[in-house]
Design an enzyme around this catalytic site. Structure first.
Site, PDB file in Angstrom:
ATOM      1  N   LYS A   1       0.842  -1.201   0.000  1.00 45.59           N
ATOM      2  CA  LYS A   1       0.000   0.000   0.000  1.00 45.59           C
ATOM      3  C   LYS A   1       0.877   1.251   0.000  1.00 45.59           C
ATOM      4  CE  LYS A   1      -3.907   1.696   2.849  1.00 45.59           C
ATOM      5  NZ  LYS A   1      -4.652   1.407   4.113  1.00 45.59           N
TER       6      LYS A   1
ATOM      7  N   SER B   1      -9.304  -1.742   7.084  1.00 42.52           N
ATOM      8  CA  SER B   1      -8.751  -1.392   5.768  1.00 42.52           C
ATOM      9  C   SER B   1      -7.956  -2.485   5.068  1.00 42.52           C
ATOM     10  CB  SER B   1      -7.897  -0.133   5.868  1.00 42.52           C
ATOM     11  OG  SER B   1      -8.730   0.998   5.997  1.00 42.52           O
TER      12      SER B   1
ATOM     13  N   SER C   1      -9.474   0.667   3.110  1.00 43.81           N
ATOM     14  CA  SER C   1      -8.787   1.612   2.254  1.00 43.81           C
ATOM     15  C   SER C   1      -7.677   0.990   1.404  1.00 43.81           C
ATOM     16  CB  SER C   1      -8.191   2.736   3.103  1.00 43.81           C
ATOM     17  OG  SER C   1      -7.201   2.219   3.989  1.00 43.81           O
TER      18      SER C   1
END
Lengths: 440, 48
Positions: free
Chosen positions: A74, A172, A148
């Site tokens: 990420k 997330s 996310s």
């Protein structure tokens, strides 16, 4: 089973494939899937790492089960020489250091080749990003990918990466994993180092692995945490968290309850009255922490932020010390409540999310969205594990239609039992390949 | 779970407008008062 790290590893061992070819296929898939906006950056060092790994496999001296695996992380995790955008359009300067969790993965031989798109600041579980484009859910392009860590999940689920790393301050890792048919783990708080990771909160963020199988996630976690997981552990005492079904859609409830019954038989049901307040406690905790941690950026770059991020951060600044005091009190109550239950049960189970992937509205692509009902339904069941620091995993639990996940929650430090229960579910359901696929 | 009270989704220009307006502390505090009620923050129990 043809998805995940195991077939790659077997092919490396047999000499029918190697890490350089695997990286080239991953880069070709990334190019084919470029329009799906899963990745923001490619990592130049990946080629050298793949070549070094190929040499180790040729000598039959791999560093371990991750050696040569093409992985993405990420874009809130530092890799020297590349920006850490945290999903924004303005944090574009390269950083000078690399996060320890990346160093650990590299030391295990992982070939980290991409940085993945995300919901800005990780502030919502939707995965919508107006700046970089919203990653496309390979199960249904008209639905949200979940977030996310949206790009991390989409990169794996659409065949670009073999596994991925995300972060999870309120579902997330686990929400996008569930919505994309993957396994995801948010381990115990502190189990994985979070230096060099852009954080949303002081103590809710956790770095966690996402992959096709429980074994993939286990080997990732072992490398990231420096711990080893006992795979012989058995789970016998399973409790069902009935409050976690509250507010969930009827079709989701039916699917998850059927999966629990099929995998674990008849289980005792338990109420968690303190954890039932998790949404309000999470909102206060994230709001008050994020408005301080990201407050300076809000002052400097507010107009450049996605409107939903700006709105939430500004509201967080309006919450009071009294709001936080009450939220912290309930949070302590949640810890005591789950701790007491986990003295009687090996693991607790329930839904990971409260609905199948919601539709992605066109207006949301450009500016994001605020939909409290959807947000609560999507992520409320994830919050207790963040607020208590207890480990929680999601594992796919349906055989047809849109994917969803069964949540397994365990005692602090007891990832072995969480993963053991996840293997029981996986043995019944297993991974499924989505219709949209960029891999070879 | 105690989920936030359902309210209409905010998207598009309305969201842009609200993100600008809530930069003004007085307006922000009005919205926070509503959110505190709708999200259940004002109903949070005292810890045992």
């Amino acid at each position: 089973m043809t998805l995940g790290l195991t077939p790659l590893r077997e092919a490396f061992r047999a000499g029918s494939d190697d890490p350089v070819q695997a990286l080239e296929r991953a880069l070709a898939a990334a190019e084919r899937g470029k329009g799906d906006r899963a990745l923001l950056w490619l990592v130049p060092a990946a080629r050298d790492e793949a070549e070094a790994s190929r040499e180790r496999w040729r000598r039959n001296e791999p560093l371990g089960p991750l050696d040569g695996m093409p992985i993405v992380v990420k874009d809130c995790i530092d890799i020297a020489g590349l920006p850490t955008t945290n999903g924004t359009a303005f944090l574009t300067e390269p950083v000078s250091t690399t996060a320890p969790v990346i160093e650990r993965l590299r030391a295990a031989g992982a070939v980290i080749f991409g940085k993945a798109n995300m919901h800005e600041f990780g502030i919502q579980p939707l995965g919508i990003n107006p700046h970089h484009g919203t990653p496309v859910n390979p199960w249904a392009p008209d639905r949200i990918p979940g977030g996310s860590s949206a790009g991390s999940a989409v990169a794996v689920a659409s065949g670009i990466a073999a596994a991925a790393v995300g972060t999870d301050a309120g579902g997330s890792v686990r929400v996008p994993a569930a919505l994309n048919g993957l396994v995801g783990l948010k381990a115990s708080y502190g189990a994985v180092p979070d230096d060099g990771v852009a954080r949303l909160t002081r103590d809710l963020d956790h770095v966690g692995p996402m992959g096709w199988t429980v074994d993939d996630v286990t080997v990732m976690f072992e490398a990231m945490s420096g711990r080893s997981i006992d795979r012989e552990v058995k789970v016998e005492r399973i409790g069902v968290l009935t409050d976690f079904f509250g507010g969930a859609d009827a079709d989701l409830v039916a699917a998850v309850r059927a999966a629990i019954s099929e995998c674990f038989g008849e289980c005792a049901e338990e109420k968690t009255p303190m954890c039932a307040w998790a949404s309000a406690v999470e909102f206060v905790t994230v709001g008050t922490d994020a408005s301080q941690l990201i407050g300076e950026l809000l002052v400097k770059h507010g107009p450049q932020m996605a409107p939903d991020s700006r709105f939430i951060l500004q509201l967080g600044g309006g919450l009071t010390a009294e709001d936080r005091r009450k939220a912290d009190g309930v949070r302590r109550g949640m810890v005591a409540e789950l701790k007491a239950l986990l003295e009687r049960y090996d693991v607790l189970v329930g839904p990971m999310v409260g609905c199948f992937a919601p539709m992605l509205h066109e207006a949301a692509r450009k500016h994001g969205e605020l939909d409290t009902a959807t947000m609560g339904k999507l992520a409320a069941a994830t919050f207790p594990a963040n607020l208590t620091g207890f480990p929680s995993a999601t594992v796919p639990c349906v055989r047809s239609g849109m994917p969803t996940g069964l949540q397994i929650l365990g005692a602090p430090g007891d990832e072995a039992k969480v993963l053991a229960a996840a293997r029981v579910v996986e043995a019944k359901f297993g991974p499924r390949k989505p219709p949209r696929w960029h891999g070879g | 779970m105690h989920l936030p009270a359902p309210s209409p989704p905010i998207r598009g220009r309305l969201l842009v407008l609200l993100s600008r307006l809530t930069a003004i502390p007085f307006i922000r505090d009005l919205v926070v008062a509503r959110v505190r009620k709708d999200a259940g923050i004002s109903s949070l129990p005292e810890a045992p």
